[in-house]
Scaffold this active site. Structure first.
Site, PDB file in Angstrom:
ATOM      1  NE  ARG A  65       6.719  -8.476 -21.810  1.00 60.51           N
ATOM      2  CZ  ARG A  65       5.889  -8.370 -20.782  1.00 60.51           C
ATOM      3  NH1 ARG A  65       6.150  -7.551 -19.798  1.00 60.51           N
ATOM      4  NH2 ARG A  65       4.788  -9.084 -20.752  1.00 60.51           N
ATOM      5  CG  HIS A  83       2.882 -12.769   3.401  1.00 58.57           C
ATOM      6  ND1 HIS A  83       3.388 -13.753   2.589  1.00 58.57           N
ATOM      7  CD2 HIS A  83       3.227 -11.597   2.819  1.00 58.57           C
ATOM      8  CE1 HIS A  83       4.010 -13.187   1.559  1.00 58.57           C
ATOM      9  NE2 HIS A  83       3.912 -11.885   1.674  1.00 58.57           N
ATOM     10  CE  LYS A 138       2.466  -2.536   1.104  1.00 52.47           C
ATOM     11  NZ  LYS A 138       3.759  -3.227   1.164  1.00 52.47           N
ATOM     12  CE  LYS A 197       9.091 -12.637   6.534  1.00 54.27           C
ATOM     13  NZ  LYS A 197      10.109 -11.640   6.228  1.00 54.27           N
ATOM     14  CG  ASP A 214       0.846  -7.017  -1.075  1.00 58.31           C
ATOM     15  OD1 ASP A 214       1.481  -7.850  -1.752  1.00 58.31           O
ATOM     16  OD2 ASP A 214       1.394  -6.086  -0.455  1.00 58.31           O
TER      17      ASP A 214
HETATM   18  C1  BG6 Z   1       5.333  -9.024  -0.104  1.00 51.76           C
HETATM   19  C2  BG6 Z   1       4.356  -7.937  -0.410  1.00 51.76           C
HETATM   20  O1  BG6 Z   1       4.767 -10.281  -0.355  1.00 51.76           O
HETATM   21  O2  BG6 Z   1       5.705  -8.957   1.262  1.00 51.76           O
HETATM   22  C3  BG6 Z   1       4.920  -6.568  -0.064  1.00 51.76           C
HETATM   23  O3  BG6 Z   1       4.003  -7.972  -1.786  1.00 51.76           O
HETATM   24  C4  BG6 Z   1       5.413  -6.557   1.355  1.00 51.76           C
HETATM   25  O4  BG6 Z   1       3.942  -5.561  -0.250  1.00 51.76           O
HETATM   26  C5  BG6 Z   1       6.333  -7.739   1.625  1.00 51.76           C
HETATM   27  O5  BG6 Z   1       6.102  -5.342   1.582  1.00 51.76           O
HETATM   28  C6  BG6 Z   1       6.682  -7.836   3.090  1.00 51.76           C
HETATM   29  O6  BG6 Z   1       7.667  -8.806   3.258  1.00 51.76           O
HETATM   30  P1  BG6 Z   1       8.644  -8.768   4.510  1.00 51.76           P
HETATM   31  O7  BG6 Z   1       9.451 -10.014   4.393  1.00 51.76           O
HETATM   32  O8  BG6 Z   1       9.461  -7.511   4.383  1.00 51.76           O
HETATM   33  O9  BG6 Z   1       7.753  -8.734   5.710  1.00 51.76           O
END
Ligand code: BG6
Length: 504
Positions: A64, A259, A355, A201, A254
């Site tokens: 934007r 993940h 977190k 990874k 998240d």
């Molecule tokens: C992201 C999340 O997908 O992954 C974040 O939105 C998180 O909140 C991050 O911090 C962690 O990624 P990595 O590769 O640092 O473990």
């Protein structure tokens, strides 16, 4: 103990390197965002620096913010200097920057898309990229449908088109389905690359190698030998100024939905017949389908209050900028899950993600059953500790096996020692960034490390079921201090089963 050094296979590396992508233009929607600066452009730079990219390619940033081509190039140049893992080479950057353009638009409005179309056409002519396009959507889910529709309507008739979609992919099962339906109207499943950067990874890919390129693990990788599995995604970081996103997502959307469930699927899956997109994803989706909904007692959540991280005082979640004073968003989730199939029936998979925990650590711990009968006099609890295979995803990337060993001297004292394989020591080379691998895979047309529509939907179905009961109760948040290992309810989840979270 250290395992013998393993030498990388130059032949396999070479074969991959030799397959350079065809010339292309990559369009990034969300080009003024953090991801573009910290990950995408630095990853492209590293790929170029290591000769993985073709001679001719273009990059178009769309966002934007009003900005000239030159201003965007300048910002990205700084981003590469700050975040790329390879040394900054001005002549290489100038070559990349020559193919970079910027289009300021309200993401996808008709005039904006027309302007983008013109720029893409110009680059095609200048760089002879033959209409090959990658669209990278690093934008919030609410913006995706409009962009997909606009670019879908203007698909280039020549070359190939691929679409990379960042997480979060929807907010729940319904919105994810809606998104899948919308995207599939214009793009075939083989053209859609739903990204989960954990799959890029190196250590996550190594899980497949460890399990399926070695003969010794598979025979014991099941309910008969494994007592339980613990998967931890712990971060010491807070929400890093992302309150507007995080307030909606929380830890479960998240991290767990994507993940963490991907890590679980890779841990539990059956051997695929080959390392191909369909074969690997078929096996992962079978795992996700066999997971039954955990009861409310088996899913717990937390939110951090103030505390200390590495000696520094940090605010509680509710005190973070733009977070509601009474926010009920969870910054921690733990659950006990089951994979109901022949291999894993009755074997708990304990997962946790949070977190502002004491340390950054992503690990998968396979805890084996105890030796059925130790013939030694037992001097300490140590003697009875079970074997644990620990996959360190990050940091300290590697694999470690905990075994009991005799302490030297008279008598039969037993202590746990570790057989370690550390990436840093064995290969003496830096690990590529996840985004390098994933961008290159997409440019080569390989979707093995991307998530298929049915996987995403299974992941959401499970998460929807987990959060369903949350609407009915209000835990007393905050319930853990920043810098701790999470709320007491998470410890109780395992204590009830006579187990505990792995010691740190
Ligand atoms: C992201 C999340 O997908 O992954 C974040 O939105 C998180 O909140 C991050 O911090 C962690 O990624 P990595 O590769 O640092 O473990």
């Amino acid at each position: 103990m250290t395992v013998t050094e393993v030498v990388p296979n130059p032949l396999a590396e070479g074969l991959r390197a030799r397959r350079t992508p065809e010339p292309f233009v990559l369009t990034i929607f969300g080009a003024s965002g953090d991801l573009t600066q910290r990950k995408l452009i630095p990853a492209l730079y590293s790929l170029a620096s290591r000769n993985y990219l073709p001679e001719r390619f273009g990059i178009v940033g769309v966002a934007r913010t009003e900005m000239s081509d030159e201003a965007w190039r300048e910002r990205m140049r700084e981003a590469v200097k700050d975040h790329a893992r390879d040394e900054f080479r001005p002549e290489l950057w100038d070559r990349i920057a020559a193919g970079m353009r910027y289009v300021a638009t309200e993401f996808a409005d008709e005039p904006g898309e027309d302007r983008l179309g013109t720029v893409l056409g110009e680059l095609d002519r200048e760089l002879r990229t033959a209409g090959n396009r990658v669209y990278y959507l690093a934008v919030p889910p609410s913006a995706i449908q409009t962009i997909v529709t606009e670019i879908g309507k203007r698909r280039s008739a020549q070359g190939w088109t691929r679409l990379i979609v960042e997480k979060p992919f929807g907010h729940d099962l319904d919105t994810a389905r809606e998104l899948n339906t919308c995207i599939r109207e214009y793009f075939a499943e083989e053209e859609i690359y739903r990204i989960d950067h954990y799959l890029g990874k190196e250590t996550v890919q190594n899980m497949l190698v460890l399990r399926f390129a070695n003969g010794i693990f598979e025979p014991i990788w099941n309910r008969q030998f494994v007592d339980h599995v613990q998967i931890t995604v712990a971060e010491s970081l807070g929400i890093e100024g992302r309150a507007s996103f995080y307030e909606q997502a929380g830890a479960i959307r998240d991290i767990v939905q994507n993940h963490l469930l991907q890590l679980l699927a890779l841990t539990a899956m059956e051997p695929p017949i080959e390392f191909s997109a369909e074969a690997v994803r078929n096996e992962k989706v079978k795992v996700l389908r066999s997971m039954h909904t955990p009861g409310p007692k088996n899913v717990v959540r937390g939110q951090y209050g103030p505390g200390f991280i590495e000696g520094k005082e940090v605010a509680g979640y509710r005190e973070e900028p733009d977070v509601a004073a009474e926010s009920m968003t969870e910054t921690y989730v733990a659950a006990k899950l089951y994979v109901d199939n022949w291999r894993w029936a009755d074997t708990p998979f304990y997962i946790r993600a949070g977190k502002r925990l004491a340390r950054r650590e992503t690990t998968i711990a396979i805890q084996f059953k105890r030796a059925p009968h130790p013939p030694f006099e037992v001097h300490s609890a140590e003697a009875l500790r079970p074997n644990v295979l620990l996959l360190h995803i990050q940091p300290d990337e590697g694999v470690s096996l905990a075994v009991g060993a005799k302490v030297p001297g008279q008598g039969m004292t037993i202590r746990t020692v570790h057989m370690d394989f550390l990436y840093g020591g064995a290969f003496r080379t830096g690990l590529p960034e996840a985004y390098e691998r994933l961008l290159l895979d997409c440019l080569l047309g390989d979707a093995t490390l991307f998530t298929r529509a049915d996987e995403i939907e299974e992941q959401w179905a499970l998460v929807d079921a987990m959060v369903g009961p949350w609407k009915r109760d209000r835990p007393a948040f905050p319930n853990y201090g920043a810098g701790s290992w999470g709320p007491a309810v998470a410890d109780e989840l395992l204590h009830r089963d006579g187990r505990s979270w792995r010691r740190h």
